[in-house]
Design a protein around this motif. Structure first.
Motif, PDB file in Angstrom:
ATOM      1  N   SER A  31      -1.681  -8.790   6.429  1.00 51.09           N
ATOM      2  CA  SER A  31      -1.991  -9.060   4.754  1.00 51.09           C
ATOM      3  C   SER A  31      -3.634  -9.509   5.059  1.00 51.09           C
ATOM      4  O   SER A  31      -4.661  -8.757   4.313  1.00 51.09           O
ATOM      5  N   LEU A  61       1.737  -2.816  -1.324  1.00 48.45           N
ATOM      6  CA  LEU A  61       0.781  -3.620  -1.506  1.00 48.45           C
ATOM      7  C   LEU A  61      -0.094  -3.323  -0.465  1.00 48.45           C
ATOM      8  O   LEU A  61      -1.228  -4.142  -0.961  1.00 48.45           O
ATOM      9  N   SER A 101      -2.600 -14.057  -0.001  1.00 50.44           N
ATOM     10  CA  SER A 101      -1.077 -12.504  -0.632  1.00 50.44           C
ATOM     11  C   SER A 101       0.239 -13.409  -0.666  1.00 50.44           C
ATOM     12  O   SER A 101       1.340 -12.889   0.505  1.00 50.44           O
ATOM     13  N   GLY A 110       3.406 -10.319   2.366  1.00 46.13           N
ATOM     14  CA  GLY A 110       2.819 -11.546   2.606  1.00 46.13           C
ATOM     15  C   GLY A 110       3.159 -12.250   2.886  1.00 46.13           C
ATOM     16  O   GLY A 110       4.222 -12.572   3.786  1.00 46.13           O
ATOM     17  N   LEU A 170      -4.112  -4.512  -0.868  1.00 47.33           N
ATOM     18  CA  LEU A 170      -5.252  -5.329  -0.236  1.00 47.33           C
ATOM     19  C   LEU A 170      -6.706  -4.009   0.691  1.00 47.33           C
ATOM     20  O   LEU A 170      -7.618  -5.641   0.646  1.00 47.33           O
TER      21      LEU A 170
END
Length: 324
Positions: free
Chosen positions: A160, A184, A292, A316, A188
């Motif tokens: 992450s 996710l 994260s 994360g 990012l």
């Protein structure tokens, strides 16, 4: 003080909350009142003693260090006689052995001022994973602006950060994750995402200047196929390599093979450096990198936090809230 300890190797069941002596800082060390501790994969290795080769460092028959944890954020409680960069009351973050406790000591050169924009929980989730990602991309991977980067395990702790740092450095980033975590990875900042459950990487032959192999256990042949003719693969993962040496067999083969190739296959052990924390803080304060942080557990539930990490459910990072 209260601390998360283990006297033997094993699963999270070996972890207990104990009362132990507060550590004393040596001349180049700082005593922290720990507000939060980050949970990284290294804590799992130290708890289980796996792979067995790691016990040369952790302790052959039982752990040398009984308090878990390596990364922390907190307030300076006391300083050693030779410490010049920090004073009592400073808010800092960095690498502190035994951070799953109310107090921990850290070397002065392994700390940095806590980014003002972060909570203690968020800051504690940066040092190990953020520092590893930064070194993999810059010191080892030698990423240049405009290069194409593939990051496996892009939804995990190191991954992450790697996605965000690579974008901040001007890379064109493809992130690999499971189906449930692709959203996710997109959030990012990844330019592309690949679902490893569908073997989508097989379509990307000769595409990447740099591959960070953080998760999974792909063969060296598969990694090389994804690289450009002169690309670099930094092999960091490999939890499936057996109980004796883990993924180190594959990493050793890569290092031995690399001198005979135009491509570069390499690995590394991350260093604990305050200077890297300062570089990360600058990226954080500039809004280019953010922890994260999926979830925070209280100190009493540290064993549950480790189980969550072990099951591969974390999106994360995970942190342990200690005090304050």
């Amino acid at each position: 003080m209260r601390a998360v300890t283990h006297e033997t190797y094993g699963s999270a069941d070996v972890l207990t909350i104990s009362h132990v002596d507060r550590p004393l800082p040596q001349e180049h060390e700082v005593l922290l009142q720990v507000r939060a501790a980050g949970l990284d994969r290294g804590a799992w290795h130290m708890m289980t003693g796996n792979p067995y080769l790691g016990r040369l460092f952790f302790g052959l028959r039982k752990p040398r260090r009984h308090v878990l944890g390596t990364e922390a954020a907190g307030v300076v409680e006391a300083v050693g006689s030779a410490v010049s960069r920090f004073s009592v009351g400073d808010e800092v973050y960095g690498f502190a052995q035994g951070s799953f406790a109310e107090y921990a000591v850290a070397r002065e050169d392994r700390l940095a001022p806590k980014p003002e924009s972060l909570t203690f929980d968020q800051a504690a989730a940066v040092p190990v994973s953020g520092g590893t990602a930064l070194q993999a991309l810059t010191d080892v991977g030698r990423l240049q602006q405009g290069q194409t980067v593939l990051i496996s395990g892009a939804s995990g702790g190191v991954g992450s950060y790697a996605v965000q740092i690579a974008k901040a450095l001007g890379g064109q980033v493809t992130g690999v994750a499971s189906t449930a975590k692709l959203d996710l990875v997109r959030s990012l900042g990844a330019d592309r995402v690949l679902d490893y459950t569908r073997n989508e990487l097989a379509q990307d032959r000769g595409r990447y200047d740099l591959v960070l192999d953080i998760a999974g256990n792909p063969s060296l042949t598969r990694l090389r196929a994804a690289l450009t003719p002169t690309g670099t693969a930094v092999i960091m993962g490999g939890e499936e390599g057996g109980s004796f040496s883990g993924g180190m067999n594959r990493q050793l083969r890569a290092v031995l093979l690399s001198p005979f190739l135009r491509q570069r296959l390499t690995t590394f052990i991350a260093k604990q450096r305050g200077s890297d924390l300062e570089r990360l803080a600058a990226l954080i304060e500039a809004g280019q990198v953010a922890p994260s942080l999926e979830r925070t557990y209280p100190l009493d539930e540290a064993a549950e936090a480790v189980r969550h990490l072990e099951l591969g459910n974390a999106r994360g990072k995970v942190a342990i809230s200690v005090s304050g």
